[in-house]
Scaffold this motif. Sequence first.
Motif, PDB file in Angstrom:
ATOM      1  N   GLU A  61      -7.996  21.410   6.723  1.00 41.66           N
ATOM      2  CA  GLU A  61      -6.786  20.640   6.415  1.00 41.66           C
ATOM      3  C   GLU A  61      -7.053  19.588   5.347  1.00 41.66           C
ATOM      4  O   GLU A  61      -6.318  19.481   4.357  1.00 41.66           O
ATOM      5  CB  GLU A  61      -6.258  19.957   7.683  1.00 41.66           C
ATOM      6  N   GLY A  62      -8.112  18.801   5.551  1.00 36.92           N
ATOM      7  CA  GLY A  62      -8.427  17.721   4.625  1.00 36.92           C
ATOM      8  C   GLY A  62      -8.780  18.214   3.233  1.00 36.92           C
ATOM      9  O   GLY A  62      -8.374  17.617   2.228  1.00 36.92           O
ATOM     10  N   LEU A  63      -9.518  19.316   3.165  1.00 33.87           N
ATOM     11  CA  LEU A  63      -9.928  19.854   1.860  1.00 33.87           C
ATOM     12  C   LEU A  63      -8.733  20.390   1.078  1.00 33.87           C
ATOM     13  O   LEU A  63      -8.618  20.172  -0.133  1.00 33.87           O
ATOM     14  CB  LEU A  63     -10.969  20.962   2.056  1.00 33.87           C
ATOM     15  N   LEU A  64      -7.824  21.080   1.769  1.00 36.14           N
ATOM     16  CA  LEU A  64      -6.628  21.597   1.099  1.00 36.14           C
ATOM     17  C   LEU A  64      -5.689  20.465   0.669  1.00 36.14           C
ATOM     18  O   LEU A  64      -5.093  20.507  -0.408  1.00 36.14           O
ATOM     19  CB  LEU A  64      -5.888  22.569   2.013  1.00 36.14           C
ATOM     20  N   LYS A  65      -5.585  19.456   1.517  1.00 35.96           N
ATOM     21  CA  LYS A  65      -4.741  18.297   1.186  1.00 35.96           C
ATOM     22  C   LYS A  65      -5.232  17.627  -0.088  1.00 35.96           C
ATOM     23  O   LYS A  65      -4.446  17.246  -0.963  1.00 35.96           O
ATOM     24  CB  LYS A  65      -4.740  17.294   2.342  1.00 35.96           C
ATOM     25  N   ASN A 267     -11.730  26.757  -5.380  1.00 38.23           N
ATOM     26  CA  ASN A 267     -12.495  25.520  -5.534  1.00 38.23           C
ATOM     27  C   ASN A 267     -13.195  25.129  -4.237  1.00 38.23           C
ATOM     28  O   ASN A 267     -14.363  24.723  -4.236  1.00 38.23           O
ATOM     29  CB  ASN A 267     -11.570  24.373  -5.980  1.00 38.23           C
ATOM     30  N   ILE A 268     -12.465  25.248  -3.135  1.00 38.45           N
ATOM     31  CA  ILE A 268     -13.029  24.900  -1.822  1.00 38.45           C
ATOM     32  C   ILE A 268     -14.217  25.810  -1.490  1.00 38.45           C
ATOM     33  O   ILE A 268     -15.240  25.352  -0.985  1.00 38.45           O
ATOM     34  CB  ILE A 268     -11.944  24.996  -0.725  1.00 38.45           C
ATOM     35  N   ALA A 269     -14.077  27.088  -1.796  1.00 35.96           N
ATOM     36  CA  ALA A 269     -15.153  28.049  -1.501  1.00 35.96           C
ATOM     37  C   ALA A 269     -16.420  27.761  -2.295  1.00 35.96           C
ATOM     38  O   ALA A 269     -17.521  28.130  -1.879  1.00 35.96           O
ATOM     39  CB  ALA A 269     -14.669  29.465  -1.786  1.00 35.96           C
ATOM     40  N   LYS A 270     -16.262  27.082  -3.439  1.00 37.71           N
ATOM     41  CA  LYS A 270     -17.418  26.770  -4.283  1.00 37.71           C
ATOM     42  C   LYS A 270     -18.082  25.441  -3.899  1.00 37.71           C
ATOM     43  O   LYS A 270     -19.222  25.184  -4.285  1.00 37.71           O
ATOM     44  CB  LYS A 270     -16.991  26.708  -5.753  1.00 37.71           C
ATOM     45  N   SER A 271     -17.355  24.590  -3.156  1.00 40.03           N
ATOM     46  CA  SER A 271     -17.911  23.292  -2.772  1.00 40.03           C
ATOM     47  C   SER A 271     -18.841  23.439  -1.576  1.00 40.03           C
ATOM     48  O   SER A 271     -18.697  24.368  -0.777  1.00 40.03           O
ATOM     49  CB  SER A 271     -16.781  22.314  -2.428  1.00 40.03           C
ATOM     50  N   LYS A 272     -19.771  22.528  -1.454  1.00 42.08           N
ATOM     51  CA  LYS A 272     -20.760  22.609  -0.373  1.00 42.08           C
ATOM     52  C   LYS A 272     -20.102  22.529   1.003  1.00 42.08           C
ATOM     53  O   LYS A 272     -20.367  23.347   1.894  1.00 42.08           O
ATOM     54  CB  LYS A 272     -21.787  21.484  -0.524  1.00 42.08           C
ATOM     55  N   LYS A 273     -19.202  21.549   1.173  1.00 45.69           N
ATOM     56  CA  LYS A 273     -18.536  21.364   2.458  1.00 45.69           C
ATOM     57  C   LYS A 273     -17.584  22.518   2.745  1.00 45.69           C
ATOM     58  O   LYS A 273     -17.536  23.052   3.856  1.00 45.69           O
ATOM     59  CB  LYS A 273     -17.770  20.037   2.463  1.00 45.69           C
ATOM     60  N   GLY A 274     -16.821  22.914   1.717  1.00 47.10           N
ATOM     61  CA  GLY A 274     -15.856  23.990   1.889  1.00 47.10           C
ATOM     62  C   GLY A 274     -16.516  25.312   2.228  1.00 47.10           C
ATOM     63  O   GLY A 274     -16.040  26.072   3.073  1.00 47.10           O
ATOM     64  N   LYS A 275     -17.631  25.578   1.564  1.00 49.00           N
ATOM     65  CA  LYS A 275     -18.363  26.825   1.819  1.00 49.00           C
ATOM     66  C   LYS A 275     -18.813  26.906   3.271  1.00 49.00           C
ATOM     67  O   LYS A 275     -18.721  27.948   3.909  1.00 49.00           O
ATOM     68  CB  LYS A 275     -19.573  26.894   0.880  1.00 49.00           C
ATOM     69  N   GLY A 286     -16.354  33.390  -0.643  1.00 44.74           N
ATOM     70  CA  GLY A 286     -15.662  33.265  -1.920  1.00 44.74           C
ATOM     71  C   GLY A 286     -14.363  34.047  -1.861  1.00 44.74           C
ATOM     72  O   GLY A 286     -14.080  34.744  -0.877  1.00 44.74           O
ATOM     73  N   TYR A 287     -13.560  33.899  -2.921  1.00 40.91           N
ATOM     74  CA  TYR A 287     -12.277  34.604  -2.985  1.00 40.91           C
ATOM     75  C   TYR A 287     -12.065  35.179  -4.368  1.00 40.91           C
ATOM     76  O   TYR A 287     -12.469  34.601  -5.372  1.00 40.91           O
ATOM     77  CB  TYR A 287     -11.127  33.654  -2.629  1.00 40.91           C
ATOM     78  N   THR A 288     -11.430  36.342  -4.404  1.00 41.53           N
ATOM     79  CA  THR A 288     -11.127  36.993  -5.664  1.00 41.53           C
ATOM     80  C   THR A 288      -9.652  37.369  -5.698  1.00 41.53           C
ATOM     81  O   THR A 288      -9.043  37.610  -4.648  1.00 41.53           O
ATOM     82  CB  THR A 288     -12.009  38.251  -5.842  1.00 41.53           C
ATOM     83  N   ASP A 289      -9.062  37.391  -6.891  1.00 42.82           N
ATOM     84  CA  ASP A 289      -7.658  37.766  -7.029  1.00 42.82           C
ATOM     85  C   ASP A 289      -7.446  39.186  -6.500  1.00 42.82           C
ATOM     86  O   ASP A 289      -8.344  40.034  -6.575  1.00 42.82           O
ATOM     87  CB  ASP A 289      -7.229  37.700  -8.494  1.00 42.82           C
ATOM     88  N   SER A 290      -6.268  39.432  -5.981  1.00 44.74           N
ATOM     89  CA  SER A 290      -5.999  40.740  -5.389  1.00 44.74           C
ATOM     90  C   SER A 290      -4.606  41.211  -5.763  1.00 44.74           C
ATOM     91  O   SER A 290      -3.801  40.469  -6.340  1.00 44.74           O
ATOM     92  CB  SER A 290      -6.144  40.678  -3.867  1.00 44.74           C
TER      93      SER A 290
END
Length: 312
Positions: A61-65, A267-275, A286-290
């Motif tokens: 929640e916090g990371l997306l906010k 961006n979140i997937a690339k950050s240390k906390k988000g990962k 990680g995420y890729t366009d689909s």
Amino acid sequence: MKLKKIFLAAVALLAAVTVTACSNNQASSNKEKSYTPKELTVQFVPSVQASKLEAKAKPLEGLLKKQLGIPVHVSVSTDNSALIEAMASKKIDVGFLPPDAYVVAHKRKVADVLLQAQRYGYNEPSGLPNKTLMNKYRAEIVVKKGSKIKSWRDLKGKKIAIQDPTSTSGYVYPIAELYKKGLNVPKECKLVNVKGHDQAVLSVYNGDVDAAFIFSDARPLAAKDEPKVMTQVVPIYFTNYIPNDTISVRSDMSPKFRKKLAQAFKNIAKSKKGKQILENIYSHYGYTDSKDSNFNIVREYEKIAKKATDSK
């Protein structure tokens, strides 16, 4: 000359009608995809015990906010069908939908795919992860070590732990492939619905069921509760590859916000906390366009699985 004037007037009128219709269609299309959330609601489906998953997902929640600049509310549904209904009633903006559930939601015009998850592959049959990021995975059938069940042929009449019927790896792919091979699982086996692939593995380990349909490889998740499952629960069958899980959005969400949201997750997937958070939730790295056509293979399997289920 008079006839020519009438003809030109008719052409002009037709052109005006066409332009107006196109404008109206464009306006309608824009209106259909004009939703921009002021508060974002995100929901997961339980691949592990729901209470555990919610605790793991809340920090997102916090990371997306921070990325989006609006309040974010994260929750866990009871199952895939409940999440689809929540998106249909517009209570949920973003759903982490497995492939088959996404196909169902898209068919109902409830959701569009935004991103596909990337996961590390697993060495088979050890279940140990490797360092290859993949956009696809397989389902597997597991039994307890020493079981008399040595192949899919031995499953007839046995008790099998499954997930929700909209679970691609926990139901659709194993059901469809075995049906094509000559085993009608819904008709010829005893099915036990469990919540979470980790619980399915533990059900096999504890002797509650003879086998389980799980994603490859769910054993490390169950090993957090019982380490012995890595050696005492073994795979006997692997399905063909399945497209990875989706991050899907409400079908009326605006293109501009979709783009912003996709970048936020990347961006979140690339950050240390988000990962770390995403790894704890679903083992996403990680995420890729689909795009929707990536899931046509799932639609084919869904038809076969439905045929097996309907013949019960």
